[in-house]
Write an enzyme that holds these catalytic residues in place. Structure first.
Site, mmCIF file in Angstrom:
data_model
loop_
_atom_site.group_PDB
_atom_site.id
_atom_site.type_symbol
_atom_site.label_atom_id
_atom_site.label_comp_id
_atom_site.label_asym_id
_atom_site.label_seq_id
_atom_site.Cartn_x
_atom_site.Cartn_y
_atom_site.Cartn_z
ATOM 1 N N SER A 64 0.864 -1.227 -0.046
ATOM 2 C CA SER A 64 0.117 -0.097 -0.016
ATOM 3 C C SER A 64 0.922 1.242 -0.266
ATOM 4 O O SER A 64 2.107 1.042 0.482
ATOM 5 C CB SER A 64 -0.907 0.099 1.281
HETATM 6 N N1 SAM Z 1 -0.198 -5.113 4.406
HETATM 7 C C1 SAM Z 1 0.424 -5.152 3.116
HETATM 8 C C2 SAM Z 1 2.086 -4.832 2.950
HETATM 9 O O1 SAM Z 1 2.456 -3.799 3.694
HETATM 10 O O2 SAM Z 1 2.605 -5.008 1.960
HETATM 11 C C3 SAM Z 1 -0.227 -4.957 2.046
HETATM 12 C C4 SAM Z 1 -0.999 -6.003 1.404
HETATM 13 S S1 SAM Z 1 -2.089 -5.733 -0.192
HETATM 14 C C5 SAM Z 1 -2.786 -4.305 -0.217
HETATM 15 C C6 SAM Z 1 -3.425 -6.945 0.663
HETATM 16 C C7 SAM Z 1 -3.009 -8.373 0.765
HETATM 17 O O3 SAM Z 1 -4.366 -8.783 1.451
HETATM 18 C C8 SAM Z 1 -2.449 -9.072 -0.057
HETATM 19 O O4 SAM Z 1 -1.294 -9.694 -0.112
HETATM 20 C C9 SAM Z 1 -3.593 -10.060 -0.494
HETATM 21 O O5 SAM Z 1 -3.087 -11.522 -0.910
HETATM 22 C C10 SAM Z 1 -3.975 -10.391 0.805
HETATM 23 N N2 SAM Z 1 -5.563 -10.951 1.384
HETATM 24 C C11 SAM Z 1 -6.618 -10.753 0.361
HETATM 25 N N3 SAM Z 1 -7.568 -11.557 1.119
HETATM 26 C C12 SAM Z 1 -7.010 -12.128 2.040
HETATM 27 C C13 SAM Z 1 -7.435 -13.048 3.155
HETATM 28 N N4 SAM Z 1 -8.741 -13.622 3.281
HETATM 29 N N5 SAM Z 1 -6.616 -13.604 4.243
HETATM 30 C C14 SAM Z 1 -5.405 -13.178 4.018
HETATM 31 N N6 SAM Z 1 -4.787 -12.328 3.291
HETATM 32 C C15 SAM Z 1 -5.594 -12.082 2.172
#
Ligand code: SAM
Length: 218
Positions: A64
């Site tokens: 993000s």
């Molecule tokens: N916090 C992260 C960072 O600092 O890089 C940002 C991650 S990105 C915006 C959102 C993440 O949520 C992705 O890696 C995606 O695979 C994960 N995601 C989506 N649905 C999910 C779920 N139900 N459980 C765990 N992870 C999930």
């Protein structure tokens, strides 16, 4: 670019994109000064690490933009030794910021490859994290309750499991809305079934896919 140049860009990011846009908590600003964002993206795009924009981390996912990570961190009101559950650990950058602030972090990520790389990078900074590969909409019951929960993907509604796993007096920060635009929302848990909600601002996140989130194929 060398370490000195990245440090210069990191300081500039903190002043130009975080402090000047209203991030006030000195502990949050200090964490952003100390955690190297460039190590959480692939080498070919490290030169963009301190732009205020999301960047690709593979699997169609993103790290993000720094301002949003800082805002979510500030809204969580993290205290040292807080137990924080992060849903969507992705690159590991948000988790590293929370660890820098002294929190104990439990991360859940649906992609095994991302989870593995995140753990490695976090460990390389000298922090330790527990990461589970799976559906974070269901939380991580084994380690509940959590003082704070941060969800870094867009939810269609508040996941019931996360509300249950939040400690009384705890805070959940989560983007809630449609697949394409959401409200960044703070949920404060007062008692067992007593919650207050506050919408902070509009935002756009990748979808939270899972049992209490979006259907993968919808
Ligand atoms: N916090 C992260 C960072 O600092 O890089 C940002 C991650 S990105 C915006 C959102 C993440 O949520 C992705 O890696 C995606 O695979 C994960 N995601 C989506 N649905 C999910 C779920 N139900 N459980 C765990 N992870 C999930």
């Amino acid at each position: 670019m060398d370490k000195k140049q990245f440090k210069f860009l990191r300081e500039k990011m903190v002043s130009d994109h975080l402090a000047s846009r209203g991030i006030n908590d000195p502990k949050v600003l200090q964490a952003f000064r100390e955690v190297p964002r460039e190590i959480f993206v692939s080498e070919s795009i490290q030169k963009y690490a301190y732009q205020d924009s999301p960047l690709s981390i593979g699997e169609g996912q993103t790290i993000s933009q720094p301002y949003i990570v800082a805002l979510m961190t500030e809204l969580l009101e993290v205290k040292p030794a807080d137990k924080v559950l992060e849903i969507g650990t992705g690159s590991g950058y948000q988790a590293a910021i929370l660890l820098n602030m002294g929190a104990k972090v439990f991360g859940v990520e649906r992609y095994a490859g991302l989870a593995g790389q995140a753990k490695e990078k976090i460990n390389s900074l000298g922090y330790t994290i527990k990461i589970k590969i799976g559906d974070g909409t269901l939380g991580w019951r084994e380690f509940a309750p959590f003082d704070k929960i941060v969800v870094t993907a867009a939810a269609p509604q508040l996941p019931q499991s996360l509300l249950e796993q939040l400690a009384a007096g705890g805070r959940l920060v989560i983007p809630v809305g449609s697949r394409f635009s959401q409200e960044l929302t703070i949920v404060a848990k007062k008692g067992k079934d007593e919650f207050s909600l506050k919408a902070v601002c509009g935002c756009v996140f990748v979808p939270l896919i899972g049992e209490e989130g979006w259907d993968e194929h919808s």
